[in-house]
Write an enzyme that holds these catalytic residues in place. Structure first.
Site, PDB file in Angstrom:
ATOM      1  N   LYS A  67      16.130  11.416   1.404  1.00 52.25           N
ATOM      2  CA  LYS A  67      14.847  11.518   2.107  1.00 52.25           C
ATOM      3  C   LYS A  67      13.860  12.261   1.192  1.00 52.25           C
ATOM      4  CE  LYS A  67      17.251  10.899   6.448  1.00 52.25           C
ATOM      5  NZ  LYS A  67      17.663  11.448   7.753  1.00 52.25           N
ATOM      6  N   GLU A 103      40.024  10.633  -5.364  1.00 52.63           N
ATOM      7  CA  GLU A 103      40.275  11.461  -4.175  1.00 52.63           C
ATOM      8  C   GLU A 103      40.647  12.874  -4.588  1.00 52.63           C
ATOM      9  OE1 GLU A 103      43.141   8.840  -2.412  1.00 52.63           O
ATOM     10  OE2 GLU A 103      41.832   8.417  -0.728  1.00 52.63           O
ATOM     11  N   ASP A 145      20.453  21.561   9.520  1.00 60.25           N
ATOM     12  CA  ASP A 145      20.486  20.189   9.007  1.00 60.25           C
ATOM     13  C   ASP A 145      19.075  19.882   8.501  1.00 60.25           C
ATOM     14  OD1 ASP A 145      20.393  17.503   8.587  1.00 60.25           O
ATOM     15  OD2 ASP A 145      21.204  16.920  10.548  1.00 60.25           O
ATOM     16  N   TYR A 178      38.510   5.640  -8.720  1.00 65.07           N
ATOM     17  CA  TYR A 178      39.035   6.378  -7.560  1.00 65.07           C
ATOM     18  C   TYR A 178      39.252   7.824  -7.950  1.00 65.07           C
ATOM     19  CZ  TYR A 178      39.819   4.080  -3.174  1.00 65.07           C
ATOM     20  OH  TYR A 178      39.613   3.536  -1.943  1.00 65.07           O
ATOM     21  N   THR A 220      20.812  15.172   3.802  1.00 61.15           N
ATOM     22  CA  THR A 220      20.935  13.892   3.121  1.00 61.15           C
ATOM     23  C   THR A 220      20.261  14.062   1.762  1.00 61.15           C
ATOM     24  OG1 THR A 220      18.858  13.192   4.117  1.00 61.15           O
ATOM     25  CG2 THR A 220      20.864  12.453   5.199  1.00 61.15           C
ATOM     26  N   ARG A 243      21.235   7.323  -1.603  1.00 57.83           N
ATOM     27  CA  ARG A 243      21.706   7.446  -0.223  1.00 57.83           C
ATOM     28  C   ARG A 243      23.020   8.232  -0.229  1.00 57.83           C
ATOM     29  NH1 ARG A 243      19.686   5.351   4.078  1.00 57.83           N
ATOM     30  NH2 ARG A 243      17.840   4.890   2.854  1.00 57.83           N
TER      31      ARG A 243
HETATM   32  C1  LIG Z   1      18.691  11.164   8.566  1.00 56.84           C
HETATM   33  C2  LIG Z   1      19.323  12.290   9.273  1.00 56.84           C
HETATM   34  C3  LIG Z   1      20.723  12.415   9.354  1.00 56.84           C
HETATM   35  C4  LIG Z   1      21.710  11.307   9.060  1.00 56.84           C
HETATM   36  O1  LIG Z   1      21.644  10.649   7.936  1.00 56.84           O
HETATM   37  P1  LIG Z   1      22.345   9.218   7.719  1.00 56.84           P
HETATM   38  O2  LIG Z   1      22.446   9.216   6.247  1.00 56.84           O
HETATM   39  O3  LIG Z   1      21.412   8.226   8.288  1.00 56.84           O
HETATM   40  O4  LIG Z   1      23.657   9.231   8.391  1.00 56.84           O
HETATM   41  C5  LIG Z   1      21.250  13.570   9.897  1.00 56.84           C
HETATM   42  N1  LIG Z   1      20.451  14.537  10.372  1.00 56.84           N
HETATM   43  C6  LIG Z   1      19.110  14.442  10.352  1.00 56.84           C
HETATM   44  C7  LIG Z   1      18.286  15.547  10.910  1.00 56.84           C
HETATM   45  C8  LIG Z   1      18.508  13.309   9.818  1.00 56.84           C
HETATM   46  O5  LIG Z   1      17.179  13.205   9.837  1.00 56.84           O
END
Ligand SMILES: *Cc1c(COP(=O)(O)O)cnc(C)c1O
Length: 448
Positions: A228, A56, A199, A54, A225, A234
């Site tokens: 990807k 925090e 994003d 933990y 993220t 993740r």
């Molecule tokens: C995949 C994605 C997210 C969210 O990701 P999660 O890990 O699935 O919550 C946010 N914004 C965009 C543009 C994405 O492609």
């Protein structure tokens, strides 16, 4: 197989399912553009004693003792994020992309404030103001769209920003095949005094590898993220740019407070370690090659598909993904193509297309991309084979009709799925896919 030795003894049921999933990944073509294959080093970092802790708070500012090494792990991940993305502030604690974006709202808006984002059926993300997400429920959400040609409607963005004066504007998408126009959005955001957040969940790996324009000079906040195109575990990160700190010197602190204690408890330290490993991989020269090859592969795939009469939204791609428009064969055909490709060992997802004539659950397009198959080492030559298989499968299933009636629709889909296992084209493509996968082994060490 020596892999999972302990798990096999301890819990054979779970071990069996994990092994089946490994085999599915090893002998199939993963073409969902948001997916990828993390390295064994990334996975090793995840499966460590760091999951026991933990912590925090933030490095040197924790609510628990015993964080000497955890602090170093998190600081390493932060330092690498700053280096990789060229930004002055990074938070590596968000559990995933959705909580990261949520933290941006908490840091920059009050409940009910106006925000502007990319509409979900037009390729945006749920968290950019879609009505069924917190972002559309708790904020006054304005949505921009793409034009019939598949490109973002910048005139609409300008008009909405000037009329509605949003506090926060999002740029970034989940199903958009063209380069993101950060500079044009920055002009709009600066004019109306809004925070601009990029994003880059989908294109982060391309940005880092120099295969996509970098948002940092134009936006205040960058979220991504890590699982990807970045090819880590993740998780997610939020970064504040020089421009962001100039607009609001407190922005870094506001983001940190929004993540913890605002929205989360203890960070997932094992994931943080794996993020550090992935960022270390992104700093290597091979990563640039990988990023550029993803785009080359996507272009080659799109070209070969179009040459064979398949319609692609916006007639091509600048990045890692493309959207096949199946409306020339009727509406709502995405599900047939998705299921038939799945049975052939090619994983894609049905997706809405601009001005979708059907519904989000039964859309008229298919989204596919090249990050994961590029990680396997595939190049333009393999894209040609894959394109031909996709063309064959579309030809095989395009005349299937989706009934309007719910009960009938389920019957038709059930029957369609059952028929796939004995379909000759599906069987042939499936065996050719397996042959290709064997030539580009994914995790050979796990099969020893
Ligand atoms: C995949 C994605 C997210 C969210 O990701 P999660 O890990 O699935 O919550 C946010 N914004 C965009 C543009 C994405 O492609």
């Amino acid at each position: 197989m020596r892999w999972l030795e302990r798990l096999r003894k301890n819990d054979p049921k779970v071990a069996d399912l994990v092994t089946k999933e490994l085999q599915r990944q090893e002998f199939g073509l993963e073409m969902i553009p948001s997916e990828n294959y993390a390295s064994l080093a990334v996975m090793e970092a995840m499966g460590t004693v760091l999951t026991n802790k933990y912590s925090e708070g933030y490095p040197e500012r924790r609510y628990y003792g015993g964080n000497e090494f955890i602090d170093m792990v998190e600081q390493l991940a932060i330092d690498r994020a700053k280096e990789v993305f060229g930004v002055p502030h990074a938070n590596v604690q968000p559990y995933s992309g959705t909580p990261a974006n949520q933290a941006v709202y908490v840091a920059t808006c009050n409940l009910g404030d106006t925000i502007l984002g990319h509409s979900l059926p037009d390729g945006g993300h749920l968290t950019h103001g879609w009505k069924t997400s917190f972002s559309g429920m708790f904020y006054k959400s304005m949505q921009y769209h793409v034009k019939p040609d598949g490109y973002l409607d910048l005139d609409e963005v300008k008009r909405l920003a000037r009329d509605e004066r949003p506090k926060l504007i999002w740029i970034g998408a989940s199903a958009y095949a063209r380069e993101l126009p950060f500079e044009e959005f920055a002009a709009v955001a600066d004019e109306v005094g809004a925070y601009l957040a990029a994003d880059i969940a989908h294109v982060a790996g391309l940005v880092v590898g120099g295969a996509h324009k970098h948002p940092a000079p134009y936006v205040h906040i960058v979220t991504t993220t890590t699982h990807k195109t970045l090819r880590g575990p993740r998780g997610a990160m939020i970064m504040v740019t020089e421009k962001g700190l100039k607009k609001d010197p407190e922005l870094g602190n506001k983001i940190d407070k929004a993540v913890f204690p605002g929205l989360q408890g203890g960070p997932h330290d094992h994931t943080t370690a794996a993020i550090a490993v992935a960022l270390g991989e992104a700093l290597k020269p091979e990563f640039k090659e990988y990023a550029h090859q993803i785009v080359k592969n996507a272009r080659a795939l799109a070209e070969e598909l179009m040459k064979n009469g398949v319609k692609i939204v916006s007639n091509g791609t600048d990045n890692h993904l493309m959207l096949i428009d199946l409306t020339p064969f009727g509406k709502g055909k995405g599900v047939f193509v998705q299921d038939a490709l799945d049975a052939s060992g090619i994983t894609v997802n049905k997706n809405t297309i601009p001005a979708e004539p059907s519904s989000p659950f039964y859309p008229s397009g298919v989204r596919l991309g090249t990050p994961a198959i590029t990680t396997r080492g595939m190049k333009e030559k393999e894209m040609k084979s894959i394109a031909r298989w996709i063309v064959d499968i579309i030809g095989e299933v395009k005349s299937n009709e989706l009934p309007e009636d719910r009960v009938k629709r389920n019957e038709v889909l059930e029957k369609f799925k059952q028929g796939l296992s004995s379909n000759r084209t599906v069987k042939r493509v499936r065996s050719e896919v397996v042959q290709l996968c064997k030539r580009f082994p994914l995790y050979p060490e796990l099969f020893k």
